[in-house]
Design a protein around this motif. Sequence first.
Motif, short mmCIF file in Angstrom:
data_model
loop_
_atom_site.label_atom_id
_atom_site.label_comp_id
_atom_site.label_asym_id
_atom_site.label_seq_id
_atom_site.Cartn_x
_atom_site.Cartn_y
_atom_site.Cartn_z
N LEU A 18 0.84 -1.19 0.00
CA LEU A 18 0.00 0.00 0.00
C LEU A 18 0.88 1.25 0.00
CD1 LEU A 18 -2.82 1.37 0.34
CD2 LEU A 18 -2.42 1.28 2.80
N VAL A 19 0.54 2.20 -0.86
CA VAL A 19 1.29 3.45 -0.96
C VAL A 19 0.33 4.62 -0.73
CG1 VAL A 19 2.62 4.96 -2.50
CG2 VAL A 19 2.97 2.48 -2.57
N LEU A 20 0.69 5.50 0.20
CA LEU A 20 -0.08 6.73 0.40
C LEU A 20 0.26 7.70 -0.72
CD1 LEU A 20 0.33 7.24 4.27
CD2 LEU A 20 -1.45 5.98 3.04
N VAL A 21 -0.76 8.27 -1.33
CA VAL A 21 -0.56 9.15 -2.48
C VAL A 21 -0.96 10.56 -2.12
CG1 VAL A 21 -1.31 9.65 -4.84
CG2 VAL A 21 -0.86 7.29 -4.15
N GLY A 22 -0.07 11.51 -2.40
CA GLY A 22 -0.32 12.91 -2.11
C GLY A 22 -0.98 13.64 -3.26
N SER A 23 -1.18 14.93 -3.07
CA SER A 23 -1.95 15.72 -4.03
C SER A 23 -1.24 15.88 -5.37
CB SER A 23 -2.25 17.10 -3.45
OG SER A 23 -1.06 17.81 -3.18
N LYS A 24 0.09 15.88 -5.40
CA LYS A 24 0.78 16.08 -6.67
C LYS A 24 0.51 14.92 -7.62
CE LYS A 24 4.70 18.27 -6.91
NZ LYS A 24 6.10 18.73 -6.75
N ALA A 25 0.68 13.70 -7.13
CA ALA A 25 0.39 12.55 -7.98
C ALA A 25 -1.09 12.46 -8.30
CB ALA A 25 0.87 11.27 -7.31
N TYR A 26 -1.93 12.67 -7.28
CA TYR A 26 -3.37 12.56 -7.50
C TYR A 26 -3.85 13.51 -8.59
CZ TYR A 26 -8.37 12.86 -6.84
OH TYR A 26 -9.73 12.87 -7.06
N SER A 27 -3.31 14.72 -8.61
CA SER A 27 -3.77 15.71 -9.58
C SER A 27 -3.49 15.29 -11.01
CB SER A 27 -3.11 17.07 -9.30
OG SER A 27 -1.73 17.03 -9.64
#
Length: 450
Positions: A232-241
């Motif tokens: 499992l990898v937590l994804v931040g706003s930069k990748a999500y965008s």
Amino acid sequence: MPESLAQAIARAGSPVTLLRNAQARPTVFPVTPEFSNWRSEQQAWRTSVALLDQSHHMTDLFITGPDALRLLSDVGVNSFSNFKVDQAKQYIAVNHEGYLIGDAILFYLAEESFDLVGWHMVLDWVQYHGETGDYDVSFERDASSVVREGDPKLYRFEIQGPNALALMEKATGATVPPTRFFGMTTFTIDGLEVRSLRHGMAGQPGFELFGPWAEGERVRSALIAAGDGLDLVLVGSKAYSSANLESAWVPSPIPAIFSGEGTDAYREWLPAARAGSLAGSFASEDIADFYITPYDIGYGRSVAFDHDFIGRAALERHAADQARQKVTLVWNPEDVAAAIQSLLEPGVPAKYIDFPKARYGQHQVDRVLRDGKDVGISHDAGYITNEHAFVSLASIENEYATPGTEVEVVWGEDPNSQKPAVEKHRQVSIRATVQPAPYSAFARENYRKS
């Protein structure tokens, strides 16, 4: 009283001038930008499983009352003939001339109860018609954390990737029931009831989980614990965008609210702060030249002429003459590198290209040329780690939409606008190759099956 959009346009002189020089800062998702690095986080939804926090950057418009469904049907182009509780759909609206207002996700929560979630453009349009029309409805708006005071009403988490199903079964301790694309179901996680939407992002299996904000951290912790051993990898706003570049969703086309039947009163009603900003090389003094139809960005499958709705007659004419289609443009690596290199050389550089998302206005509209002729517009642009490619989503004339066709994207503004995100720069031409949308073969073949 806050300034209305009509007042702001009168002050600026025209809609184009207002939007081109809007002093709004660049859109920032109010969550952790990176938990590790955005490249690895992008890879997670393709290779393992990603956990994304959607709780803060979207707006919820809760619509209740005996006329709620009738309002949504009158404004939306979608069919509602078989729409039931515990279903969801991509909700799309157009103006009276058949040009796109916007789209959002519509959740059918309970009888006479809906949640419309996404960018504010289509939410505003629905609320305006509900408040000014003959409808027995009520609205509750929970804006994004950028403008809201206090906590959100709901948490909203996204689980995406090939290990998503295994993660959900581990977190719930039960077999995940079969749920069709955009169907909803209810899970129990750590003793809490969690509602879920089944859908895919970038073509991978996925679940959108939501519930009362006060329970969010407990659910998130349970998901993280269940992710042990599943990468499992937590994804931040930069990748999500940047995720939309893989699924080929165009997030914020300019809404067709600045001209046309019935929009004068709407602009008086709408706060100027929600007007957005316009960026890119496409230039015209006529704001209508920036409008697109649902068919230009691949929404034709959602249009249903089985009911009367705002813009139906005009949209039927657009349906009979679909001049453009959505594609992916893969930018030439040498030209992208040359534009970046210009920042390291004397003189006026090319417009800065940010990674992973290069959009520098809410509404990005760049010229696409073939042999010097305008053949379409480029929308969102950015980098896909999983494809080792810098791409943009575009609406291209049918004649030039065949994969492999060579075109050029004009990058940068001339003259430079006064937006805070715009520095002194020069326009450059970047070669690009037309490819399908979605670009990823996996996403293209599996997105609506996940």
